[in-house]
Design an enzyme around this catalytic site. Structure first.
Site, PDB file in Angstrom:
ATOM      1  N   GLU A  42       0.851  -1.205   0.000  1.00 58.08           N
ATOM      2  CA  GLU A  42       0.000   0.000   0.000  1.00 58.08           C
ATOM      3  C   GLU A  42       0.883   1.250   0.000  1.00 58.08           C
ATOM      4  OE1 GLU A  42      -3.889  -1.335   2.640  1.00 58.08           O
ATOM      5  OE2 GLU A  42      -1.996  -0.944   3.616  1.00 58.08           O
ATOM      6  N   PHE A  43       1.947   1.195   0.821  1.00 60.55           N
ATOM      7  CA  PHE A  43       2.840   2.343   0.915  1.00 60.55           C
ATOM      8  C   PHE A  43       3.442   2.642  -0.456  1.00 60.55           C
ATOM      9  CE2 PHE A  43       6.855   4.476   1.619  1.00 60.55           C
ATOM     10  CZ  PHE A  43       6.543   5.412   2.575  1.00 60.55           C
ATOM     11  N   ASP A  44       3.952   1.585  -1.108  1.00 55.21           N
ATOM     12  CA  ASP A  44       4.591   1.787  -2.412  1.00 55.21           C
ATOM     13  C   ASP A  44       3.598   2.305  -3.449  1.00 55.21           C
ATOM     14  OD1 ASP A  44       7.087   1.091  -1.585  1.00 55.21           O
ATOM     15  OD2 ASP A  44       6.793  -1.028  -1.990  1.00 55.21           O
ATOM     16  N   SER A  97      17.526   3.983   0.605  1.00 49.71           N
ATOM     17  CA  SER A  97      16.575   2.889   0.642  1.00 49.71           C
ATOM     18  C   SER A  97      16.665   2.154  -0.703  1.00 49.71           C
ATOM     19  CB  SER A  97      15.229   3.549   0.876  1.00 49.71           C
ATOM     20  OG  SER A  97      14.218   2.687   0.654  1.00 49.71           O
ATOM     21  N   GLU A 123      20.509 -11.619  -3.202  1.00 47.69           N
ATOM     22  CA  GLU A 123      20.674 -11.832  -1.762  1.00 47.69           C
ATOM     23  C   GLU A 123      19.312 -11.854  -1.097  1.00 47.69           C
ATOM     24  OE1 GLU A 123      22.945  -8.590  -0.190  1.00 47.69           O
ATOM     25  OE2 GLU A 123      24.458  -8.819  -1.744  1.00 47.69           O
ATOM     26  N   LYS A 125      16.587 -10.455   1.399  1.00 49.85           N
ATOM     27  CA  LYS A 125      16.299  -9.137   1.978  1.00 49.85           C
ATOM     28  C   LYS A 125      15.848  -9.381   3.419  1.00 49.85           C
ATOM     29  CE  LYS A 125      13.799  -4.862   1.072  1.00 49.85           C
ATOM     30  NZ  LYS A 125      13.586  -4.567   2.453  1.00 49.85           N
ATOM     31  N   ASP A 127      14.521  -8.675   7.072  1.00 49.66           N
ATOM     32  CA  ASP A 127      13.507  -7.740   7.532  1.00 49.66           C
ATOM     33  C   ASP A 127      13.778  -7.320   8.975  1.00 49.66           C
ATOM     34  OD1 ASP A 127      11.311  -6.163   7.487  1.00 49.66           O
ATOM     35  OD2 ASP A 127       9.862  -7.773   7.757  1.00 49.66           O
ATOM     36  N   ARG A 146      19.848   4.067  10.556  1.00 48.95           N
ATOM     37  CA  ARG A 146      19.694   4.814   9.329  1.00 48.95           C
ATOM     38  C   ARG A 146      19.258   6.262   9.590  1.00 48.95           C
ATOM     39  NH1 ARG A 146      16.044   3.466   4.083  1.00 48.95           N
ATOM     40  NH2 ARG A 146      14.323   3.752   5.520  1.00 48.95           N
ATOM     41  N   GLU A 183      21.903  -5.635   8.595  1.00 39.06           N
ATOM     42  CA  GLU A 183      20.564  -5.603   9.190  1.00 39.06           C
ATOM     43  C   GLU A 183      20.618  -6.220  10.584  1.00 39.06           C
ATOM     44  OE1 GLU A 183      18.751  -4.151   6.973  1.00 39.06           O
ATOM     45  OE2 GLU A 183      16.648  -4.530   7.442  1.00 39.06           O
ATOM     46  N   TYR A 236      26.974  -5.132   2.880  1.00 39.11           N
ATOM     47  CA  TYR A 236      27.461  -4.059   2.017  1.00 39.11           C
ATOM     48  C   TYR A 236      28.691  -3.429   2.661  1.00 39.11           C
ATOM     49  CZ  TYR A 236      26.892   0.202  -0.921  1.00 39.11           C
ATOM     50  OH  TYR A 236      27.056   1.224  -1.803  1.00 39.11           O
ATOM     51  N   LYS A 298      21.525  -6.896  -6.892  1.00 41.47           N
ATOM     52  CA  LYS A 298      22.537  -5.827  -6.981  1.00 41.47           C
ATOM     53  C   LYS A 298      23.440  -6.086  -8.180  1.00 41.47           C
ATOM     54  CE  LYS A 298      22.754  -5.496  -1.963  1.00 41.47           C
ATOM     55  NZ  LYS A 298      23.478  -5.846  -0.751  1.00 41.47           N
ATOM     56  N   LYS A 322       9.839  -7.840  -3.450  1.00 44.09           N
ATOM     57  CA  LYS A 322       9.147  -8.166  -2.200  1.00 44.09           C
ATOM     58  C   LYS A 322       8.269  -9.400  -2.390  1.00 44.09           C
ATOM     59  CE  LYS A 322       9.221  -5.532   0.997  1.00 44.09           C
ATOM     60  NZ  LYS A 322       8.987  -4.196   1.433  1.00 44.09           N
ATOM     61  N   CYS A 430     -20.188  -7.987  31.114  1.00 43.75           N
ATOM     62  CA  CYS A 430     -18.968  -8.794  31.138  1.00 43.75           C
ATOM     63  C   CYS A 430     -19.312 -10.258  30.842  1.00 43.75           C
ATOM     64  CB  CYS A 430     -18.285  -8.680  32.502  1.00 43.75           C
ATOM     65  SG  CYS A 430     -16.876  -9.781  32.648  1.00 43.75           S
ATOM     66  N   CYS A 433     -18.605 -12.277  34.274  1.00 45.37           N
ATOM     67  CA  CYS A 433     -19.289 -12.087  35.563  1.00 45.37           C
ATOM     68  C   CYS A 433     -20.598 -11.312  35.440  1.00 45.37           C
ATOM     69  CB  CYS A 433     -18.359 -11.412  36.564  1.00 45.37           C
ATOM     70  SG  CYS A 433     -18.041  -9.689  36.174  1.00 45.37           S
ATOM     71  N   CYS A 448     -14.450  -4.361  32.266  1.00 47.86           N
ATOM     72  CA  CYS A 448     -15.332  -4.834  33.331  1.00 47.86           C
ATOM     73  C   CYS A 448     -14.837  -4.192  34.630  1.00 47.86           C
ATOM     74  CB  CYS A 448     -15.271  -6.352  33.439  1.00 47.86           C
ATOM     75  SG  CYS A 448     -16.017  -6.947  34.966  1.00 47.86           S
ATOM     76  N   CYS A 454     -14.508 -10.536  39.475  1.00 46.36           N
ATOM     77  CA  CYS A 454     -14.561 -11.125  38.135  1.00 46.36           C
ATOM     78  C   CYS A 454     -13.442 -12.168  38.012  1.00 46.36           C
ATOM     79  CB  CYS A 454     -14.399  -9.991  37.116  1.00 46.36           C
ATOM     80  SG  CYS A 454     -14.425 -10.552  35.424  1.00 46.36           S
TER      81      CYS A 454
HETATM   82  S1  IVH Z   1      21.538  -3.218   0.259  1.00 51.26           S
HETATM   83  C1  IVH Z   1      22.239   1.142  -1.098  1.00 51.26           C
HETATM   84  N1  IVH Z   1      21.022  -5.684   0.908  1.00 51.26           N
HETATM   85  O1  IVH Z   1      16.334  -3.174   2.910  1.00 51.26           O
HETATM   86  C2  IVH Z   1      21.577  -0.136  -0.811  1.00 51.26           C
HETATM   87  N2  IVH Z   1      19.676  -3.962   1.861  1.00 51.26           N
HETATM   88  O2  IVH Z   1      14.221  -1.556   1.717  1.00 51.26           O
HETATM   89  C3  IVH Z   1      21.927  -0.643   0.499  1.00 51.26           C
HETATM   90  N3  IVH Z   1      17.979  -4.779   3.438  1.00 51.26           N
HETATM   91  O3  IVH Z   1      17.596  -0.041   3.870  1.00 51.26           O
HETATM   92  C4  IVH Z   1      21.050  -1.720   0.960  1.00 51.26           C
HETATM   93  N4  IVH Z   1      18.490  -6.910   3.271  1.00 51.26           N
HETATM   94  O4  IVH Z   1      17.891  -2.022   5.489  1.00 51.26           O
HETATM   95  C5  IVH Z   1      20.676  -4.392   1.067  1.00 51.26           C
HETATM   96  N5  IVH Z   1      20.707  -7.910   1.419  1.00 51.26           N
HETATM   97  C6  IVH Z   1      20.364  -6.634   1.586  1.00 51.26           C
HETATM   98  C7  IVH Z   1      19.325  -6.238   2.451  1.00 51.26           C
HETATM   99  C8  IVH Z   1      18.996  -4.882   2.547  1.00 51.26           C
HETATM  100  C9  IVH Z   1      17.709  -6.017   3.853  1.00 51.26           C
HETATM  101  C10 IVH Z   1      17.260  -3.576   3.870  1.00 51.26           C
HETATM  102  C11 IVH Z   1      18.115  -2.370   4.147  1.00 51.26           C
HETATM  103  C12 IVH Z   1      17.558  -1.297   3.261  1.00 51.26           C
HETATM  104  C13 IVH Z   1      16.172  -1.789   3.044  1.00 51.26           C
HETATM  105  C14 IVH Z   1      15.543  -1.189   1.816  1.00 51.26           C
END
Ligand code: IVH
Length: 692
Positions: A42-44, A97, A123, A125, A127, A146, A183, A236, A298, A322, A430, A433, A448, A454
């Site tokens: 939704e955010f995106d 980001s 790689e 991602k 969370d 960050r 992370e 990184y 990457k 995602k 309630c 009771c 309650c 109770c």
């Molecule tokens: S690279 C310039 N690699 O995802 C890019 N980020 O949604 C540097 N994250 O802010 C990030 N796993 O906190 C990279 N394998 C991964 C990651 C990763 C999780 C996070 C990171 C970033 C966020 C972006």
């Protein structure tokens, strides 16, 4: 003609303003409050819509728009240096980001813009939350969150509790300075244990491990951070004169230097290979100890990365994919109502069991009456259950067809009447009771009020009293408390101290041995210090930390009993609501009777004199600003002294400030403001004399 154009334009301009506001708020709730309100998707979607609209209306460009900067996790006190828990430090390289993608097509679009034949590193991602580690001459010197991407909070003391992060690299082939980004995560197992503990203490649960990790990293007690068990993956490396010409090589080097780098890294040469990697990890990630929410792609070659460069917010050489949130439709069979220790009635959805992210889901919280109303759901509806990055399943909406095939908007007449009167299925009495429920203005919960009669409230209070962080009485678990309650042995916390060996041993399943253990636990609880006793009493909203702060100022129950709400409010973290709860607690004669019995049993109702023990109340009701440098005590010690004497340490000067504890080199702005407002200054000596 002009009018027609402006008629079309106006709603879109309003939409830009509304989207900016909504996204700013979502960023704040996500990064600062740890309470996400929008899903990533939704955010995106909203962010893309805003980008499109802003491109169409360039005259509305605003550098403060959420499209122009990343969200911020800087602690809220960042403007007020004197009370800021962490040092804010500028990043050497901005922390950006990643752009998100959700489909093969979007990945293909991205790949099309890259040089042909490019190598792509895939790689996981992770969370959690990103961290930037600075190493100078092999020594870890900073660990920055960050923040807003330009500057972050230095949380090094907490980061040093993570076993997989080296404090020192003992090698002579490393550059003088380098930075590793990665992370910080709370593993699933730790997250579940933490939430279980919080549930027992009736503290709000963390929605997912990311929130839990973020909350943990901002704690000011590294021992508690260590206890929670964070971990980290690094992904990184940045700096000058670093070895290698590809990202993959750099990570291999970092691994060799002792950093925790995931093994799930693969160099791919085609979109097919990337998609195979995604398909494999979408399933396999469920077996990982930590949360992942996608894949990061990457460009491998560092020279190519440099050529591709960056947009204002994201690198062009990387993109995230995602994973879709797991979502299923199921039948809402029934809504039941649970009564907690403090009498709060929580509606629970009982669902036709479904399989989601590897677990069977059959219950989900419906939070409160407003939540049910906002989704307009009721038994018989088919509801969407989602489990994205979150372990606690959520009901996110309903399908318009009921299980019987009727339309949900053709509700039966009586239901419609209920709705039109602004009422829902929520009970008025309630469920345990039968006492009429009350809703405190400004609160979402129905409660309650029958605290002493109770059953779940009685049992819940006893369970809380004996819990590990409170009186820590072994052997008195939930089932035993229930049994003793049924048998009339326990009605309140004071009854615990009247339990007799023969009464306990006479119960089914409990022999002499268990009875002796329970009695030993009860005896040992008489040594539990005052701060924990105060927490154990279960006064509404007085959690473990607040109890500690109160007990430091009011070092005995006798002094606390006579404190006014105003005096209590002077204690750090104690607001009017908590103060009122404490005052009310001591106004209730039933509580006084229980406290009397506990006192006779030998419970610690007095604290140890600490070196900073205060002359309680000398500074009660006073707001004091500390400014400048001191010779006799540190700032932290003065803060403790203020609180120990009933005062409140505040960060900035206002007309409410009682006085300023002024050291050497007091900040010129504060000094001017104090003069303007006529706020008195007190020296160290004067202050120490005041509190003797
Ligand atoms: S690279 C310039 N690699 O995802 C890019 N980020 O949604 C540097 N994250 O802010 C990030 N796993 O906190 C990279 N394998 C991964 C990651 C990763 C999780 C996070 C990171 C970033 C966020 C972006």
């Amino acid at each position: 003609m002009m009018d027609l154009f402006s008629q079309i334009e106006e709603p879109e301009r309003d939409e830009i303003r509304a989207l900016r506001k909504e996204l700013e708020e979502a960023n704040y709730k996500y990064y600062v409050l740890n309470m996400p309100t929008l899903s990533d998707r939704e955010f995106d979607e909203k962010m893309h819509r805003l980008q499109d609209l802003e491109a169409r209306y360039p005259d509305m460009f605003d550098p403060k728009s959420p499209t122009q900067h990343v969200g911020s996790d800087l602690s809220r006190k960042s403007k007020d240096k004197s009370s800021k828990p962490f040092e804010t430090v500028r990043h050497k390289y901005p922390m950006l980001s990643l752009a998100n993608s959700y489909s093969r097509e979007e990945i293909e679009d991205w790949v099309r813009k890259l040089p042909s034949g490019v190598e792509i590193v895939c790689e996981l991602k992770f969370d959690g939350l990103s961290i930037s580690l600075w190493y100078e001459h092999g020594q870890l010197v900073r660990a920055l969150t960050r923040g807003d991407g330009v500057q972050g909070d230095d949380v090094i003391a907490n980061i040093k509790t993570i076993p997989s992060i080296p404090w020192r690299i003992e090698r002579n082939d490393i550059p003088d300075f380098f930075e590793l980004r990665g992370e910080v995560l709370l593993p699933w197992e730790r997250f579940e244990a933490l939430n279980k503990e919080r549930e027992e203490q009736e503290e709000p649960l963390f929605a997912n491990p990311r929130n839990a990790a973020s909350g943990t990293l901002k704690l000011q007690d590294p021992r508690e951070v260590a206890r929670r068990g964070l971990t980290a993956y690094l992904y990184y490396m940045l700096g000058e004169n670093l070895p290698g010409t590809t990202h993959y090589e750099r990570l291999a080097t970092a691994r060799e230097w002792g950093f925790h780098i995931s093994d799930a890294i693969k160099v791919c040469h085609s979109v097919d290979e990337v998609m195979a990697y995604i398909a494999y990890w979408d399933t396999e990630r469920k077996n990982l100890p930590v949360a992942t929410d996608g894949i990061v792609l990457k460009v491998n070659n560092l020279a190519q990365q440099e050529e591709l460069g960056y947009t204002a917010k994201t690198p062009r050489w990387a993109i995230a994919y995602k994973f879709p949130a797991e979502k299923q439709l199921t039948l809402l069979k029934e809504i039941t109502y649970q009564v907690g220790r403090t009498g709060v009635v929580t509606p629970v959805a009982n669902l036709e069991p479904i399989q989601l992210s590897g677990t069977i889901v059959q219950r989900a919280t419906l939070h409160n009456e407003d939540f049910i109303k906002s989704l307009d759901i009721r038994p018989g509806d088919r509801v969407w259950v989602e489990k994205g990055g979150e372990i606690i399943p959520k009901i996110t909406g309903k399908e318009n067809l009921t299980a019987e095939g009727g339309l949900t908007d053709e509700r039966s007449c009586s239901e419609t009447v209920l709705q039109s009167e602004g009422r829902s299925f929520f009970p008025t009495k309630c469920p345990e009771c039968g006492t009429p429920l009350v809703r405190i203005p400004g609160e979402a919960a129905w409660r309650c009020p029958n605290e002493a009669g109770c059953p779940p409230q009685i049992k819940g209070k006893i369970e809380h009293f004996v819990s590990r962080k409170a009186m820590n009485i072994d052997g008195l678990g939930e089932e035993t408390i229930d049994l003793f309650y049924q048998k009339g042995l326990l009605h309140n916390i004071a009854d615990i101290y009247d339990l007799k060996l023969e009464d306990i041993a006479a119960q089914e399943r409990l022999g002499d041995k268990s009875a002796q253990n329970i009695l030993a636990g009860i005896e040992a609880s008489k040594q539990v210090p005052w701060a924990r006793v105060l927490f154990a009493l279960g006064i509404r909203m007085v959690g473990e930390t607040t109890a500690k702060k109160i007990a430091r100022v009011y070092t005995s129950i006798d002094s606390l009993q006579w404190a006014t709400a105003e005096q209590l409010c002077a204690i750090e973290d104690v607001g009017p609501q908590i103060a009122e709860n404490i005052v009310k607690y001591f106004e209730d004669l039933r509580n006084l009777e229980i406290l009397d019995r506990l006192r006779q049993a030998g419970i610690q109702f007095e604290g140890e004199a600490s070196p900073f023990r205060g002359n309680e109340g000398v500074l009660a009701g006073q707001s004091i600003v500390i400014s400048g440098t001191f010779t006799q005590h540190s700032r932290d010690e003065y803060k403790t002294l203020i609180e120990a004497n009933g005062g409140k340490n505040v960060g900035s000067v206002s007309k409410k400030t009682s006085f300023i504890l002024a050291g050497e080199n007091m900040g010129p702005e504060k000094l001017k403001k104090a003069e303007d407002l006529g706020i008195p200054l007190k020296t160290e000596d004067e202050f120490l004399k005041m509190i003797q």
